[in-house]
Each structure stands twice: as C-alpha cells, then as structure tokens.
Design a protein around this motif. Structure first.
Motif, PDB file in Angstrom:
ATOM      1  N   LEU A 227      63.659  19.132  13.919  1.00  0.00           N
ATOM      2  CA  LEU A 227      63.160  17.755  13.746  1.00  0.00           C
ATOM      3  C   LEU A 227      63.508  16.881  14.954  1.00  0.00           C
ATOM      4  O   LEU A 227      63.362  15.660  14.899  1.00  0.00           O
ATOM      5  CB  LEU A 227      63.738  17.153  12.469  1.00  0.00           C
ATOM      6  N   GLY A 228      64.005  17.502  16.005  1.00  0.00           N
ATOM      7  CA  GLY A 228      64.259  16.757  17.240  1.00  0.00           C
ATOM      8  C   GLY A 228      65.690  16.290  17.409  1.00  0.00           C
ATOM      9  O   GLY A 228      65.993  15.570  18.367  1.00  0.00           O
ATOM     10  N   VAL A 229      66.568  16.665  16.479  1.00  0.00           N
ATOM     11  CA  VAL A 229      67.971  16.248  16.598  1.00  0.00           C
ATOM     12  C   VAL A 229      68.633  17.023  17.741  1.00  0.00           C
ATOM     13  O   VAL A 229      68.479  18.241  17.837  1.00  0.00           O
ATOM     14  CB  VAL A 229      68.732  16.508  15.277  1.00  0.00           C
ATOM     15  N   GLU A 230      69.353  16.279  18.589  1.00  0.00           N
ATOM     16  CA  GLU A 230      70.080  16.915  19.683  1.00  0.00           C
ATOM     17  C   GLU A 230      71.553  17.009  19.270  1.00  0.00           C
ATOM     18  O   GLU A 230      72.230  15.983  19.168  1.00  0.00           O
ATOM     19  CB  GLU A 230      69.932  16.086  20.953  1.00  0.00           C
ATOM     20  N   PRO A 231      72.049  18.226  19.015  1.00  0.00           N
ATOM     21  CA  PRO A 231      73.399  18.373  18.453  1.00  0.00           C
ATOM     22  C   PRO A 231      74.489  17.704  19.293  1.00  0.00           C
ATOM     23  O   PRO A 231      75.388  17.077  18.739  1.00  0.00           O
ATOM     24  CB  PRO A 231      73.605  19.887  18.410  1.00  0.00           C
ATOM     25  N   ARG A 232      74.391  17.806  20.618  1.00  0.00           N
ATOM     26  CA  ARG A 232      75.462  17.223  21.448  1.00  0.00           C
ATOM     27  C   ARG A 232      75.468  15.705  21.354  1.00  0.00           C
ATOM     28  O   ARG A 232      76.519  15.075  21.265  1.00  0.00           O
ATOM     29  CB  ARG A 232      75.294  17.659  22.905  1.00  0.00           C
ATOM     30  N   ARG A 233      74.274  15.116  21.363  1.00  0.00           N
ATOM     31  CA  ARG A 233      74.174  13.654  21.265  1.00  0.00           C
ATOM     32  C   ARG A 233      74.735  13.200  19.919  1.00  0.00           C
ATOM     33  O   ARG A 233      75.493  12.229  19.841  1.00  0.00           O
ATOM     34  CB  ARG A 233      72.712  13.230  21.420  1.00  0.00           C
ATOM     35  N   LEU A 234      74.374  13.929  18.872  1.00  0.00           N
ATOM     36  CA  LEU A 234      74.850  13.566  17.537  1.00  0.00           C
ATOM     37  C   LEU A 234      76.371  13.677  17.464  1.00  0.00           C
ATOM     38  O   LEU A 234      77.046  12.797  16.913  1.00  0.00           O
ATOM     39  CB  LEU A 234      74.192  14.469  16.484  1.00  0.00           C
ATOM     40  N   LEU A 235      76.906  14.734  18.043  1.00  0.00           N
ATOM     41  CA  LEU A 235      78.365  14.921  18.025  1.00  0.00           C
ATOM     42  C   LEU A 235      79.063  13.769  18.746  1.00  0.00           C
ATOM     43  O   LEU A 235      80.053  13.218  18.249  1.00  0.00           O
ATOM     44  CB  LEU A 235      78.731  16.261  18.681  1.00  0.00           C
ATOM     45  N   VAL A 236      78.529  13.399  19.903  1.00  0.00           N
ATOM     46  CA  VAL A 236      79.141  12.306  20.678  1.00  0.00           C
ATOM     47  C   VAL A 236      79.092  11.004  19.883  1.00  0.00           C
ATOM     48  O   VAL A 236      80.080  10.259  19.800  1.00  0.00           O
ATOM     49  CB  VAL A 236      78.435  12.165  22.049  1.00  0.00           C
TER      50      VAL A 236
ATOM     51  N   ALA B  75      59.393  18.566  18.539  1.00  0.00           N
ATOM     52  CA  ALA B  75      59.422  18.452  17.074  1.00  0.00           C
ATOM     53  C   ALA B  75      58.120  17.867  16.531  1.00  0.00           C
ATOM     54  O   ALA B  75      57.708  18.186  15.423  1.00  0.00           O
ATOM     55  CB  ALA B  75      60.606  17.586  16.656  1.00  0.00           C
ATOM     56  N   GLN B  76      57.474  17.001  17.323  1.00  0.00           N
ATOM     57  CA  GLN B  76      56.198  16.434  16.879  1.00  0.00           C
ATOM     58  C   GLN B  76      55.095  17.496  16.906  1.00  0.00           C
ATOM     59  O   GLN B  76      54.115  17.415  16.170  1.00  0.00           O
ATOM     60  CB  GLN B  76      55.792  15.270  17.785  1.00  0.00           C
ATOM     61  N   THR B  77      55.279  18.507  17.774  1.00  0.00           N
ATOM     62  CA  THR B  77      54.224  19.511  17.975  1.00  0.00           C
ATOM     63  C   THR B  77      54.424  20.736  17.088  1.00  0.00           C
ATOM     64  O   THR B  77      53.462  21.317  16.596  1.00  0.00           O
ATOM     65  CB  THR B  77      54.209  19.945  19.460  1.00  0.00           C
ATOM     66  N   ILE B  78      55.699  21.129  16.922  1.00  0.00           N
ATOM     67  CA  ILE B  78      55.987  22.367  16.191  1.00  0.00           C
ATOM     68  C   ILE B  78      56.818  22.041  14.954  1.00  0.00           C
ATOM     69  O   ILE B  78      57.931  21.519  15.062  1.00  0.00           O
ATOM     70  CB  ILE B  78      56.756  23.368  17.081  1.00  0.00           C
ATOM     71  N   GLY B  79      56.285  22.346  13.791  1.00  0.00           N
ATOM     72  CA  GLY B  79      57.041  22.190  12.551  1.00  0.00           C
ATOM     73  C   GLY B  79      57.653  23.521  12.171  1.00  0.00           C
ATOM     74  O   GLY B  79      56.952  24.539  12.135  1.00  0.00           O
ATOM     75  N   TYR B  80      58.964  23.516  11.912  1.00  0.00           N
ATOM     76  CA  TYR B  80      59.654  24.771  11.626  1.00  0.00           C
ATOM     77  C   TYR B  80      60.198  24.728  10.197  1.00  0.00           C
ATOM     78  O   TYR B  80      60.871  23.770   9.807  1.00  0.00           O
ATOM     79  CB  TYR B  80      60.806  24.956  12.628  1.00  0.00           C
ATOM     80  N   LEU B  81      59.894  25.754   9.446  1.00  0.00           N
ATOM     81  CA  LEU B  81      60.370  25.848   8.059  1.00  0.00           C
ATOM     82  C   LEU B  81      61.362  26.999   7.968  1.00  0.00           C
ATOM     83  O   LEU B  81      60.959  28.166   8.010  1.00  0.00           O
ATOM     84  CB  LEU B  81      59.171  26.098   7.135  1.00  0.00           C
ATOM     85  N   PRO B  82      62.662  26.691   7.871  1.00  0.00           N
ATOM     86  CA  PRO B  82      63.630  27.782   7.779  1.00  0.00           C
ATOM     87  C   PRO B  82      63.540  28.486   6.425  1.00  0.00           C
ATOM     88  O   PRO B  82      62.967  27.941   5.484  1.00  0.00           O
ATOM     89  CB  PRO B  82      64.986  27.085   7.939  1.00  0.00           C
ATOM     90  N   GLN B  83      64.137  29.654   6.367  1.00  0.00           N
ATOM     91  CA  GLN B  83      64.112  30.409   5.119  1.00  0.00           C
ATOM     92  C   GLN B  83      65.081  29.771   4.114  1.00  0.00           C
ATOM     93  O   GLN B  83      66.255  29.644   4.398  1.00  0.00           O
ATOM     94  CB  GLN B  83      64.534  31.849   5.400  1.00  0.00           C
ATOM     95  N   SER B  84      64.581  29.356   2.981  1.00  0.00           N
ATOM     96  CA  SER B  84      65.377  28.778   1.879  1.00  0.00           C
ATOM     97  C   SER B  84      66.543  27.939   2.362  1.00  0.00           C
ATOM     98  O   SER B  84      67.696  28.308   2.157  1.00  0.00           O
ATOM     99  CB  SER B  84      65.948  29.892   0.991  1.00  0.00           C
ATOM    100  N   PRO B  85      66.289  26.820   3.029  1.00  0.00           N
ATOM    101  CA  PRO B  85      67.418  26.033   3.523  1.00  0.00           C
ATOM    102  C   PRO B  85      68.264  25.483   2.381  1.00  0.00           C
ATOM    103  O   PRO B  85      67.752  25.191   1.304  1.00  0.00           O
ATOM    104  CB  PRO B  85      66.743  24.896   4.292  1.00  0.00           C
ATOM    105  N   GLY B 100      60.147  14.745   7.231  1.00  0.00           N
ATOM    106  CA  GLY B 100      59.198  15.313   8.195  1.00  0.00           C
ATOM    107  C   GLY B 100      58.718  14.303   9.221  1.00  0.00           C
ATOM    108  O   GLY B 100      58.198  14.673  10.282  1.00  0.00           O
ATOM    109  N   ARG B 101      58.876  13.012   8.923  1.00  0.00           N
ATOM    110  CA  ARG B 101      58.429  11.978   9.872  1.00  0.00           C
ATOM    111  C   ARG B 101      59.501  11.620  10.895  1.00  0.00           C
ATOM    112  O   ARG B 101      59.258  10.767  11.768  1.00  0.00           O
ATOM    113  CB  ARG B 101      58.022  10.699   9.119  1.00  0.00           C
TER     114      ARG B 101
END
Lengths: 332, 247
Positions: A227-236, B75-85, B100-101
């Motif tokens: 979803l675009g989250v950057e782990p390092r930025r979030l950690l900081v 993230a806007q281009t590729i939606g990823y659905l993990p297995q049973s999160p 999702g937004r």
C-alpha cells in the motif's frame, strides 16, 4: 472531531477544573480571589494539572501508536527501551549534579533524561532500522526485531540503573533516585511544563504523521508495503514520536507506566479500531487518566502523598491481567 | 501496461528462490503461477509486485523498473493481495475496504462503494471481520485491493480455504477485472482452476520456469509428470476440464 475525541475532550474539560480544586486544601470556587488561593492555583495546581495533561496525552498517543506498530494490544511504549534509557539518564544526573555549577545543576536531570531518551531512540532506530528494509530478502521480520531490540535496550538500561542505585553516593541520593523513579508530579512548576509541552506536542504531531501507515499495518507488513508504506520512514516516525512523548514525560515526572497500555483499550470500542482513529482520542483519554489519578493521589488521606507512578501501576497491573484473560478468551 | 520479468533472480533468507526467470505478462488476462510447494511462486509474486528486491535482473512496468518507482506510485498501479493476511484489529468491513485508498490519500468513496458493490458487500459494511465467514473475508480482502483501482492485481492463493461456490465466485470476479482491462496474476495450487480459467500459465519448479504459455500447453500431462512427479490426464470439454490421476 470523532465521537471518541469528543467524549474524552468533554471528560478532560470536566476533570481539569476539578483537579484545580482538589488537594490537601480544597478550594471552593467562592474562594477564588487575590492572595494565597490565587498563588496556590497559579503556581502549584495549574502547572501540575497542565503537566498531567501533557504527560498523559503523550503517553496515551504513544501507546496507541506503539500498539498499532506492533499489531499487539498488550504493547506499552514504556517497555521498548526509550523510557528506561531516559530513566537511566535521569539517574545519572543524581551522580553528576554535585559536580556541576549551581546554574547548570537545576537543568541536569531533565537534560540528561532527554539525552538518555535520545540515545535510546538512536540505538533503537539504528538496530531496528537495519532490519526494516524496504524490499530486501527477509523482509517481514522488522517488527519482531524492533521488539527484541527494544527489550534488549530496556534490559541494559534497567541493569545500569540498578547498578547506579546500588552504588548511590549517599543514602539521601539513594532515596531521591528511588522516589524519582516512582514517578510523580509533586512540586512541579511551569519550568517542567515548558520543557515537556513542546516536546510532547511535537511527538504527538510526528505520531499523527505515521497514523495512516499504522492503519496499513493492520493487514501485515507485506500488505502495508504493497500500500506504499515505507518501513524505514515509519520506523523513524514511530521512534521519534514515542521518544519525544515518553522521553519528555520521564524527564519531568519520572516513570509513569501503564497509561500507554490501558488508554487505547478504553478508547478502541468508541472508534473504528484503526490506529489512526485512536491517536487523538487516546491522547485526550491519557490526559484525563493522569489528571484524575494525580488529583486522587493528592486527596488520599495518607501521611505522605502516594506517588503517581505507583498509583497508576496499582490500577494498570490488574487491568493488564484482565486484558490477558480477555486475550485467552479470544476477545481481544 | 505490460509487466516484464527479465532474468529475475530473487533471494529470501540468504538463499536463492527464483533463478533467472524471464516472462512477459499482458494486461487484460489472468496469469496463473503454479508449481509444487517451495517452487518460488509466492516469492515470484512478491518480486512482480515490487515488494522483493531482485538479487539480479529486473521487473519492469511499461519499460520502467519497479525498483525506481516511488512506493506510492507503485502501490497505485499494483494491488497485492497476500495469502490469508492476519488482520490485527477487529475492523468493520467498510474501513477495511477503505484501506485500499491509502496510496491515493483520498476518501475515494465512489471507488470503495464500487468495490463493495462488485463483491456484494454492501449489507456487511458495518460487520467486524471477526464475524465474517471465510468466503466473506476473502471477498472483503479482494475488495480492499479493488478499491485502490490498480492496473494490476497480484493475488497469492486467493482461493485457499474457500469452498467450491466461493472459489467460483471469486474466480468470476477476477475474470471481470481482467475483462475490464486489469492485469491479474494469481498463485494457484488447483491446476484445474488454472486450466479452465487462466489465459496464461507460468509453471515453476525449484525457482526455474519449467513451462509457460496458454494452459493447454503449459499444463500438458508430460509437464505435470515432470514438475509434480504425478501421472495425470485432463478429462472433459475445454473450460470444464478436470484432472484425473493415474494412467
């Protein structure tokens, strides 16, 4: 403003004037006027109440953010190295103060406590940041390693604090250290407010910046990154936000535990349960809790005032047990 | 908007899990990734989603490396659905779909409503996830991806733990997405689903591409025997085929 924020803002608005009236000497609104009453209010009770709001607000917001980051309702921001490092810095000041010029001595405790918090933040960011890779192989272990790094720091700081207590230069210093570690707002003034308030406000602001990324973590680390989250930025952001709020609190009031653990649970049922909707109401609820607890310890008929940190632990520990029981039943 | 893996090598936990794989995936199709356990399917999906950094080679989207894309653009281009999160908090359906937004930083009310309508979730909008059945939960998680209006949907075993009716319903939704022009890549274990519903199949074995192409070619009995070590035959009319084991 959400429903939860309104509820706890209203509670805080009710508790704040009551806390100004409560104390060994009760002040009736009719007594307001020039003289001692105004002095007690302006120089003793008002800064103490404001400090309770500031510290409680910071701890509540930090608790909501930390639980969101660790995806764990049992997380307390005080457990992950920053608060114990701040306490270590403060304890070090009891050793160093006699060596400093008098003008500096008054500032040594908060400054060293903040330095300890800063050191804790840097160490935590450095250790955990190496693992919070944005896309490296093995991604997904970042939060677990953050927890372990935090516990390691907390353990080290705890051991060094115990050593400092054991080697206390004199019985008076020993008593001062132990009393201070128990946490209290007794005899705090506007000076402590001016130290803690800007740092806490900055910390809550930083945590608010992390709020939507914490929401994404609801679905797990991989989904959050997708979803675009950057782990390092979030950690900081998290380390900075928690460091500023918790560090500022420890620097002026000592260790006040369980607020960050308890408060998000009181708030969560009134929200959509996403971390972003918890941070502001948790700050307001934390402020209310610390303000109420500090008012109660002031009016308890004891020989000496019960330390705020002890009072909150007496409330918090059974609450923690209740949470564990609920978790065992799958209700969390 | 073509998704291309070029000589892609991926590592996890210090070992190589996908080795020198090249494939071109077209939008408007369902691409199935199949293979035995440990073949590297989920890792390949993560690599194609830009969530696992290539040790070697690249993944490009219309010629642009995913590694160079800003995480939010990706993230806007590729939606990823993990297995049973594992969903950390007992969130209600609507705010969960609204996650999702996040890459768009908007409310996206219309997109959220459309995603919930597509998966028939309007009546469940206030229900907490702890009170959803497995099928409802799978629909909610897919709706979360759809709410982001991605050009590509990458799903890791979306049919796992679903009963037959819910599997068919979810496949129908993915086909609708492909028909609408979105690229769909799914990791599957059920070869019959891949044979009957995918347009393109990647067969992995030990991190290598063992076969690729339309399902009738990539899933020939000889390839199944070579990759899974199982003797099997396809039975039934095209589009409704089943796998019969043994000679």
């Amino acid at each position: 403003m959400t429903r939860a924020s309104l509820v706890f803002a209203a509670l805080l608005a009710l508790l704040f004037p009551l806390s100004l009236l409560a104390g060994r000497v009760w002040i009736a609104p009719a007594d307001f006027g020039p003289g001692n009453t105004l002095l007690i209010l302006g120089e003793l009770r008002l800064p103490r109440a404001v400090l309770a709001v500031v510290i409680g607000g910071g701890l509540g917001a930090a608790g909501a953010a930390m639980q969101g980051y660790l995806r764990n309702p049992l997380a307390d921001p005080g457990l992950f190295g920053i608060a114990p490092m701040a306490a270590l810095g403060a304890v070090a000041s009891f050793w160093l103060t006699p060596l400093l010029p008098p003008a500096w001595a008054a500032w040594s405790l908060p400054v060293l406590a903040l330095a300890g918090a800063g050191l804790g933040m840097a160490a935590l960011a450095l250790i955990a940041g190496r693992t919070a890779s944005d896309a490296a192989g093995g991604a997904g272990d970042g939060i677990a390693l953050f927890t372990l790094a935090g516990l390691m720091l907390a353990s080290l700081a705890g051991a060094l604090t115990a050593l400092a207590i054991t080697l206390a230069p004199n019985p008076f210093a020993l008593s001062e250290i132990v009393m201070w570690l128990n946490g209290a707002l007794t005899d705090r003034s506007w000076r402590e407010v001016w130290i803690a308030a800007p740092l806490t406000l900055a910390g809550v602001g930083v945590l608010a910046l992390a709020a939507r990324s914490l929401d994404a973590l609801t679905l797990g680390e991989e989904a959050a990154r997708s979803l675009g989250v950057e782990p390092r930025r979030l950690l900081v952001l998290l380390v900075a936000g928690v460091g500023l709020t918790v560090g500022a609190g420890v620097a002026v009031a000592g260790i006040i535990g369980f607020v960050g653990l308890v408060v998000p649970h009181l708030v969560r049922p009134l929200t959509d349960r996403l971390p972003s909707s918890l941070i502001l109401p948790s700050a307001l609820a934390g402020a209310s809790l610390v303000l109420a607890a500090d008012s109660i310890v002031r009016v308890l008929p004891l020989v000496t005032e019960l330390r705020l940190g002890i009072a909150l632990s007496l409330i918090g520990a059974p609450f923690f047990g209740w949470l564990l029981l609920r978790m065992r039943k799958g209700a969390l | 908007m073509t998704l291309v893996a070029d000589n892609l090598t991926l590592g996890r936990g210090g070992r190589s899990v996908v080795n020198g794989l090249s494939a071109t995936l077209a939008p408007g199709q369902i691409t199935a990734i199949v293979g035995p356990n440990g073949a590297g399917k989920s890792s390949l999906l993560l690599g194609l989603a830009g969530l696992l950094e290539p040790a070697c080679g690249s993944v490009t989207l219309d010629g642009e490396s995913l590694a160079q894309l800003h995480p939010r653009t990706r993230a806007q281009t590729i939606g990823y659905l993990p297995q049973s999160p594992d969903i950390a908090w007992d969130v209600a359906v609507e705010p969960l779909v609204a996650l999702g937004r996040l890459p768009w930083r908007d409310k996206g009310t219309a997109a959220i409503e459309a995603a919930m309508a597509a998966l028939d979730l309007q009546d469940l909008r206030k229900r907490p996830v702890s009170r959803l059945s497995g099928g409802e939960r799978a629909r909610v998680l897919l709706a979360r991806v759809l709410a982001g209006c991605p050009r590509w949907i990458l799903a890791d075993e979306p049919l796992a733990a679903l009963d037959l009716a819910h599997q068919l319903a979810l496949v129908a939704h993915l086909k609708d997405c492909a028909a609408a022009g979105q690229g769909v890549v799914v990791v599957l274990h059920d070869l019959a689903v891949a044979m009957n519903h995918a347009d393109h199949v990647l067969v992995l074995k030990d991190g290598h591409l063992a076969a690729e192409g339309p399902p009738r070619h990539a899933l020939q009995p000889e390839i199944i025997a070579q990759v899974w070590g199982v003797t099997a035959q396809w039975m039934g009319a095209p589009g409704r085929q089943g796998l019969v084991f043994g000679t």
